[in-house]
Write an enzyme that holds these catalytic residues in place. Structure first.
Site, PDB file in Angstrom:
ATOM      1  N   TYR A 144      12.422  -0.614   8.584  1.00  0.00           N
ATOM      2  CA  TYR A 144      13.170   0.149   7.595  1.00  0.00           C
ATOM      3  C   TYR A 144      14.055  -0.795   6.806  1.00  0.00           C
ATOM      4  O   TYR A 144      14.713  -1.653   7.381  1.00  0.00           O
ATOM      5  CB  TYR A 144      14.041   1.203   8.298  1.00  0.00           C
ATOM      6  CG  TYR A 144      14.918   2.001   7.364  1.00  0.00           C
ATOM      7  CD1 TYR A 144      14.367   2.891   6.444  1.00  0.00           C
ATOM      8  CD2 TYR A 144      16.303   1.876   7.405  1.00  0.00           C
ATOM      9  CE1 TYR A 144      15.182   3.634   5.585  1.00  0.00           C
ATOM     10  CE2 TYR A 144      17.120   2.617   6.561  1.00  0.00           C
ATOM     11  CZ  TYR A 144      16.554   3.487   5.648  1.00  0.00           C
ATOM     12  OH  TYR A 144      17.363   4.221   4.810  1.00  0.00           O
ATOM     13  N   ASP A 239      15.474  -9.213   6.735  1.00  0.00           N
ATOM     14  CA  ASP A 239      16.434  -8.125   6.600  1.00  0.00           C
ATOM     15  C   ASP A 239      17.275  -8.121   7.874  1.00  0.00           C
ATOM     16  O   ASP A 239      16.875  -7.561   8.894  1.00  0.00           O
ATOM     17  CB  ASP A 239      15.700  -6.797   6.397  1.00  0.00           C
ATOM     18  CG  ASP A 239      16.658  -5.616   6.307  1.00  0.00           C
ATOM     19  OD1 ASP A 239      17.862  -5.813   6.553  1.00  0.00           O
ATOM     20  OD2 ASP A 239      16.191  -4.506   5.997  1.00  0.00           O
ATOM     21  N   LYS A 267      25.981  -3.568   7.259  1.00  0.00           N
ATOM     22  CA  LYS A 267      26.568  -3.098   8.520  1.00  0.00           C
ATOM     23  C   LYS A 267      27.742  -3.962   9.008  1.00  0.00           C
ATOM     24  O   LYS A 267      28.838  -3.804   8.500  1.00  0.00           O
ATOM     25  CB  LYS A 267      25.452  -2.914   9.541  1.00  0.00           C
ATOM     26  CG  LYS A 267      24.495  -1.817   9.033  1.00  0.00           C
ATOM     27  CD  LYS A 267      23.494  -1.274   9.980  1.00  0.00           C
ATOM     28  CE  LYS A 267      22.837  -0.054   9.330  1.00  0.00           C
ATOM     29  NZ  LYS A 267      21.400  -0.060   9.299  1.00  0.00           N
TER      30      LYS A 267
END
Ligand SMILES: *Cc1c(COP(=O)(O)O)cnc(C)c1O
Length: 427
Positions: A144, A239, A267
């Site tokens: 994702y 990522d 994050k």
């Protein structure tokens, strides 16, 4: 456990917000039942609006490696916010934050801050396309990268083919340049390059999969990707929105000793505020506007409050170096949980890297997305609710990571194991 106030709020929320939420997983659809509404968090615990306490293993889906409401982060945020929250003018905190990221992440020489992980991956791919003057993107089934149009592509039957959009609202044309490969399967990547190598701008992946449960890369997989992309002149993008500053201070690239061309962050680097970033070699990053032609901008990008939270978080991580201790706690929880499941005769497979882990309700091993989706999601849902009743909050989906934070104590883990034992009696 009573959750009346949560139920009332959810009814009201559904009148004004689609699905009652601002991000789909929060609606608890994949475990059935209604979400609770949080009132506050402190350290490893969260408290809902009905006054129930939970030990939190979701940690805002990854950012809170220091736990909730860390006093040092809060006091710096307050100090900075009192002087103004956004200017759209360069400020010193952006420079300090960039310096901290460049010092930590081996492959990053220059970095651009944005407001979310989605923006980071979207912009990194734009840059990769602009830099290589090619169109196609290789992504992996089950990885994702935020809700970028052309990355919301599913594998369908697992046949490697041109992407088919995984959601209405994305024209087929947008997904036409997305190619799907299998994680931990270099031959699936090799064959895409044999066919389309001349037009592949980049390969993007989570170096440790964290959105299909947790799936570590097999020995040699990341190295293999490095070799193939170099051979074809495509860029390799990690990522590291979850793994950055999580699996080590320098991220997965430091842990596995493989340097990508571009890295996406998010994050943890926001310390609980909305932040993303992408960075890499200066020679590539200099293609970004205003130095280069690849346009990318943001009104709130690098805003002082978010930079302050991120900078203080990184400072604490560097100062306290909690990584070994985090891993010890994660392992202890996993090993002892495994014994409880075995005693009950429920087959599970537990994957973990550093402080991230996942209990798959399947015999395993889980090395690919196909292995992960064999999990018994119905049983997971029962487990989830039984745990919640015992004051432990795991993710409301089988396919998410559990995070241990600096704030989780051995006493929390004891209590969690006790809750798991109690939950296993119910399912
Ligand atoms: C969470 C996540 C994103 C998206 O970040 P947002 O801030 O939610 O847009 C991208 N990539 C990975 C690996 C993620 O886990």
């Amino acid at each position: 456990m009573k959750r009346e106030r949560s139920a009332e709020l959810y009814e009201k929320a559904k009148r004004f917000l689609p699905g009652g939420v601002n991000s789909p997983v929060r609606a608890f659809k994949s475990v059935g039942g209604d979400p609770f509404f949080v009132k506050e968090g402190r350290g490893s615990k969260i408290y809902d609006v009905d006054g129930n306490e939970y030990i939190d293993y979701v940690c805002s889906w990854g950012p809170l490696i220091l736990g909730h409401a860390h006093p040092e982060v809060l006091s710096f945020v307050k100090e900075v916010a009192e002087k103004g929250t956004s200017f759209g003018i360069p400020c010193e905190l952006e420079v300090s934050m960039a310096e901290a990221v460049v010092e930590a992440v081996p492959s990053i020489e220059k970095v651009r801050f944005v407001n979310s992980g989605t923006e980071a991956t979207m912009s990194a791919i734009r840059l990769a396309r602009g830099y290589t003057k090619r169109n196609k993107v290789v992504k992996f089934e089950g990885c994702y990268h935020g809700h970028v149009d052309y990355l919301l592509v599913k594998a369908g039957s697992g046949v490697l083919t041109f992407g088919i959009p995984g959601t209405p609202g994305v024209p087929e044309d947008f997904a036409r340049h997305t190619l799907l490969a299998r994680f931990n399967d270099l031959s699936s990547v090799e064959s895409l390059f044999e066919k389309y190598g001349e037009d592949i701008a980049c390969v993007i992946l989570e170096p440790v999969m964290g959105n299909a449960g947790v799936i570590p890369p097999k020995e040699g997989f990341l190295q293999g990707l490095r070799e193939i992309t170099e051979r074809y002149g495509a860029l390799l993008i990690f990522d590291e929105v979850i793994t950055g500053f999580r699996v080590s201070y320098g991220g997965a690239q430091k842990l596995y000793q493989v340097e990508p061309d571009l890295t996406c962050l998010g994050k943890i680097i926001g310390g609980g505020f909305p932040v993303g970033a992408y960075g890499g070699r200066a020679e590539i990053m200099d293609h970004v506007a205003p130095d280069g032609p690849v346009y990318q901008a943001g009104t709130l990008s690098g805003n002082p409050v978010a930079m302050a939270a991120g900078l203080k978080t990184l400072e604490i991580l560097r100062r306290d170096n909690p990584y070994e201790e985090l891993e010890r706690k994660r392992k202890r929880l996993a090993d002892e949980a495994k014994r409880l499941f075995e005693a009950k005769g429920i087959p599970v497979w537990i994957n973990g890297v550093a402080s991230m882990s996942c209990i798959f309700f399947t015999e395993g091993p889980v090395e690919t997305y196909d292995d992960a989706v064999k999990s018994d999601t119905k049983l997971y849902s029962k487990f989830f609710w039984a745990l919640l009743e015992n004051g432990v909050y795991f993710a409301p989906s089988q396919f998410e990571a559990a995070f241990v934070s600096v704030a989780h104590t051995d006493k929390d883990i004891d209590r969690t194991l006790y809750a798991i034992e109690a939950a296993l009696k119910k399912i």
